[in-house]
Scaffold this motif. Structure first.
Motif, PDB file in Angstrom:
ATOM      1  N   THR A  67      -2.365   6.042  -5.079  1.00 18.05           N
ATOM      2  CA  THR A  67      -1.523   5.358  -6.053  1.00 18.05           C
ATOM      3  C   THR A  67      -0.128   5.974  -6.015  1.00 18.05           C
ATOM      4  OG1 THR A  67      -2.196   6.900  -7.778  1.00 18.05           O
ATOM      5  CG2 THR A  67      -3.479   4.879  -7.568  1.00 18.05           C
ATOM      6  N   LYS A  75       0.830  -1.195   0.000  1.00 16.18           N
ATOM      7  CA  LYS A  75       0.000   0.000   0.000  1.00 16.18           C
ATOM      8  C   LYS A  75       0.870   1.253   0.000  1.00 16.18           C
ATOM      9  CE  LYS A  75      -4.142  -1.603   2.279  1.00 16.18           C
ATOM     10  NZ  LYS A  75      -5.080  -1.363   3.357  1.00 16.18           N
ATOM     11  N   ASP A  86       6.028   3.149  -4.881  1.00 12.24           N
ATOM     12  CA  ASP A  86       5.176   2.035  -4.488  1.00 12.24           C
ATOM     13  C   ASP A  86       5.567   1.550  -3.087  1.00 12.24           C
ATOM     14  OD1 ASP A  86       3.189   0.116  -4.758  1.00 12.24           O
ATOM     15  OD2 ASP A  86       4.601  -1.374  -5.540  1.00 12.24           O
TER      16      ASP A  86
END
Length: 145
Positions: A57, A2, A123
């Motif tokens: 994101t 996440k 990420d």
């Protein structure tokens, strides 16, 4: 993994609540909210110990903060400037009305401050940011370790 933005909303300091706008006698006991927009989604967030968590994101994100009491703080600052200006010019033998105009103009600014924070996340990154309203009606962002 996440990618998250954890936003800690802090209450205004006692000094800011006391001297930052009308109804100080009520505001010193309240938790004053902030208007926060993460990537354009606006929300009114109240101060609390736990962070507000946003799953995002990976990439570039913009966080904007606005103090809902900014205009009240600006008006209060202009009023105090007018009182001090009229007293100073009046004591010198000048026009108290002109002193009030000059003091109000000098004390107030013509901008409503918007706090901005931009982050570029990879990420799996988790960033912790605290935000708090200041005495001038702006919002200050700081990274939390």
């Amino acid at each position: 993994m996440k990618t998250q933005i954890q936003l800690y909303v802090k209450n205004e300091t006692f000094y800011t609540r006391f001297f930052g706008g009308g109804l100080w006698f009520i505001n010193i006991f309240r938790k004053l909210p902030l208007d926060i927009a993460v990537d354009g989604k606006k929300e009114r967030l109240k101060p609390q110990a736990e962070p507000y968590v946003y799953d995002v994101t990976p990439g570039y994100h913009v966080i904007e903060g606005r103090d809902p009491r900014a205009l009240t703080k600006k008006a209060d600052k202009a009023l105090m400037g007018a009182i001090m200006g009229s007293a100073a010019i009046g004591a010198a033998g000048g026009s108290m009305a002109m002193g009030a105009l000059l003091g109000a103009d000098a004390a107030s600014s013509n901008v409503t401050r918007i706090g901005m924070c931009s982050v570029d996340l990879k990420d799996g990154s988790i960033i912790k940011i605290s935000c708090q309203a200041n005495r001038k009606g702006g919002v200050v962002f700081r990274a939390v370790k």
